[in-house]
Enzyme design. Structure first.
Site, PDB file in Angstrom:
ATOM      1  N   LYS A   6      20.727   6.029  68.987  1.00 40.09           N
ATOM      2  CA  LYS A   6      19.514   6.679  69.461  1.00 40.09           C
ATOM      3  C   LYS A   6      19.827   7.617  70.618  1.00 40.09           C
ATOM      4  O   LYS A   6      20.569   7.280  71.537  1.00 40.09           O
ATOM      5  CB  LYS A   6      18.492   5.637  69.907  1.00 40.09           C
ATOM      6  CG  LYS A   6      17.121   6.215  70.226  1.00 40.09           C
ATOM      7  CD  LYS A   6      16.119   5.101  70.485  1.00 40.09           C
ATOM      8  CE  LYS A   6      14.726   5.670  70.742  1.00 40.09           C
ATOM      9  NZ  LYS A   6      13.730   4.599  70.985  1.00 40.09           N
ATOM     10  N   MET A  30      19.603 -10.233  70.194  1.00 47.20           N
ATOM     11  CA  MET A  30      18.633  -9.153  70.411  1.00 47.20           C
ATOM     12  C   MET A  30      17.191  -9.648  70.406  1.00 47.20           C
ATOM     13  O   MET A  30      16.322  -9.064  69.792  1.00 47.20           O
ATOM     14  CB  MET A  30      18.810  -8.077  69.348  1.00 47.20           C
ATOM     15  CG  MET A  30      20.212  -7.547  69.213  1.00 47.20           C
ATOM     16  SD  MET A  30      20.750  -6.577  70.638  1.00 47.20           S
ATOM     17  CE  MET A  30      19.807  -5.085  70.420  1.00 47.20           C
ATOM     18  N   ASP A  59      27.991   3.823  67.159  1.00 40.20           N
ATOM     19  CA  ASP A  59      26.716   3.713  67.860  1.00 40.20           C
ATOM     20  C   ASP A  59      26.965   3.286  69.291  1.00 40.20           C
ATOM     21  O   ASP A  59      28.099   3.038  69.689  1.00 40.20           O
ATOM     22  CB  ASP A  59      25.763   2.739  67.150  1.00 40.20           C
ATOM     23  CG  ASP A  59      26.381   1.363  66.969  1.00 40.20           C
ATOM     24  OD1 ASP A  59      26.920   0.828  67.957  1.00 40.20           O
ATOM     25  OD2 ASP A  59      26.349   0.825  65.850  1.00 40.20           O
TER      26      ASP A  59
END
Length: 517
Positions: free
Chosen positions: A57, A172, A35
């Site tokens: 993404k 995060m 990722d």
């Protein structure tokens, strides 16, 4: 027979912060599933032909669901492949490695979990914040901050977590920083408790914002501070003013594209890293043995006459390397050159000879072919025989000048230079997003090949894509090639050496930093 899966922690971002075992797993992988949080440079460590599957993404699709990733690992392993699932940080800290490992276990697929340096400690360290300190904090909590407030309340017992340890690290949680600060103050943390947010820590984009629980939410809003970031809460944040080290390095904050061949890039890459920059290797040239029959015959003829030469002029480290390869393969002895005087263009070429026990006659003051003629001057006499080991793209100036002076020149093509054969879509993404701050060119061929390879990868106007990227050239000849190709050259090394090129990059970054203050 099923393959094997390695669930590998890539570390907090900097490519060299992966563990030795993690790197070994990457180097033997048949396929890597990764990722965006994994350092992109790590993918350059793969063996040729390794399949790369991105599951993060993209603009045209959402992140692959975790269940789909789990099944993908199973399917790849059932094909008999060695699979690496590469995750940012440590796979066991909010990395969902348990779900992936469980499905692998149920399918009878052997796997290993390879720990990595978690961003919870690695990122603060690069910001000058030790998460524990003898006088300030003897314990640490790592907490997710990525969920919605109602889910955070279900997962976190604020009354217990708030004061359970000296340092709190939230992963995060930028979008929820106001709610997190509010809960911590409500449950006992003082409003003046120091807070730091570190975005993209250990990478070129690293940025740090500090404040207190009382004002950090407003500071994040005013600065438009975006994720991903690690949040550190506690007195250890005060250590940053004394201990911040990464920002003080002369190339901090700059990702620099290195276009040299992989065999030659290590020196430049290491120097950039030592000075706080982030090198991005993309070799646009490769050197190979000559293939044409006439070139092979020319080599044989040149080596058959080793005892006849009065001079041997080496103009590059590649020329030195390939000369000695051919010398061995043709069964010749370097002592056949005992009557010849050997000269080198540039200190790097001289060093390459020195490593083989040969000290050149004299180094030119200028690190180009013209300097060699100037330095040797009257020692070059008509009728002398010269061997010139070189590449197929070397300039003709030196052999032509020697011939004009009456010397008998044998130009032997030791190697051929070809364009790099690997594509790198990640490089295009970085260029489009402004993630490459400077590009280094060490020869005209690196300029021409980078532009042609970008075109090969689908970029219609490579020069336009490089606008906004500082172009750094090792000398005037390379700079002219870059300008002729439509690039704006901002840096030309004072001397045609890597040391001079790196010094010029440091000066550029210092001037840019001063201008932004």
């Amino acid at each position: 027979m099923a393959g094997r899966v390695f669930l590998v922690g890539a570390g907090p971002g900097h490519a060299k912060l992966i563990t030795v075992k993690g790197l070994e797993c990457l180097q033997k992988a048949d396929v890597v599933v990764y990722d965006r949080l994994a350092g992109p440079q790590l993918l350059h460590s793969l063996k040729p032909g390794t399949e790369k599957i991105y599951v993060g993404k993209l603009p045209d699709r959402h992140t692959m669901k975790q269940e789909e990733i789990n099944q993908l690992l199973v399917d790849l392993a059932l094909q008999g492949k060695t699979v690496v699932r590469l995750k940012g940080g440590d796979p066991t800290i909010f990395g969902r490695v348990g779900e992936e490992a469980e499905l692998l276990r149920r399918n009878g697929i052997p796997y290993e979990i390879v720990p990595g340096i978690t961003a919870a400690i690695g990122v603060p360290a690069y910001a000058g914040i030790p998460v524990t300190h003898r006088d300030l904090a003897s314990s640490l909590s790592i907490i997710t901050g990525h969920e919605s407030p109602d889910k955070l309340d279900r997962m976190i017992e604020w009354d217990k977590v708030t004061n359970a340890t000296g340092t709190l690290v939230f992963m995060m949680g930028v979008a929820k920083i106001g709610y997190i600060a509010e809960q911590l103050m409500r449950h006992g943390r003082k409003p003046d408790t120091p807070v730091a947010l570190i975005r993209w820590g250990t990478r070129a984009e690293q940025a740090v914002l500090t404040g207190t629980l009382a004002d950090i939410a407003e500071k994040v809003k005013q600065a438009d501070f975006q994720p991903p970031a690690v949040i550190v809460v506690g007195d250890v944040v005060r250590q940053r003013e004394q201990l911040k080290w990464a920002e003080s390095l002369p190339l901090f904050g700059k990702r620099i594209l290195v276009t040299r061949s992989r065999a030659q890039a290590s020196d430049l890459v290491n120097r950039i890293e030592e000075l706080g920059g982030e090198p991005y290797e993309f070799p646009v040239i490769e050197t190979v043995y000559p293939e044409a029959p006439e070139l092979k015959q020319g080599l044989k003829d040149a080596f058959d006459r080793l005892g006849e030469y009065d001079w041997v002029f080496f103009t590059s480290t590649n020329g030195v390397d390939y000369f000695f390869r051919h010398l061995k393969e043709q069964g010749k002895d370097i002592r056949q050159l005992h009557t010849a005087r050997i000269a080198a263009v540039g200190p790097a070429t001289a060093e390459a000879l020195g490593q083989r026990g040969i000290i050149p006659v004299e180094l030119p003051d200028r690190f180009q072919q013209e300097g060699l003629i100037e330095s040797l001057g009257s020692q070059l006499l008509a009728g002398q025989k010269v061997l010139l080991p070189r590449g197929d793209l070397a300039r003709n100036w030196l052999p032509e000048k020697l011939a004009e002076m009456g010397l008998e020149v044998t130009s032997a093509v030791m190697y051929q230079t070809i364009a790099g054969r690997e594509d790198d879509p990640e490089l295009i993404r970085l260029l489009e997003e402004g993630g490459i701050h400077a590009v280094t060119f060490t020869s005209s061929s690196t300029v021409n090949n980078l532009l042609s390879i970008l075109q090969r990868m689908g970029v219609q106007d490579p020069a336009a894509l490089l606008q906004g990227v500082e172009v750094a050239c090792i000398g005037e000849i390379t700079a002219k090639t870059a300008r002729d190709a439509g690039l704006e050259v901002g840096i030309i090394a004072e001397e045609a050496t890597l040391d001079s090129l790196v010094r010029s990059l440091c000066l550029w970054n210092a001037e840019a930093a001063a201008a932004s203050e």
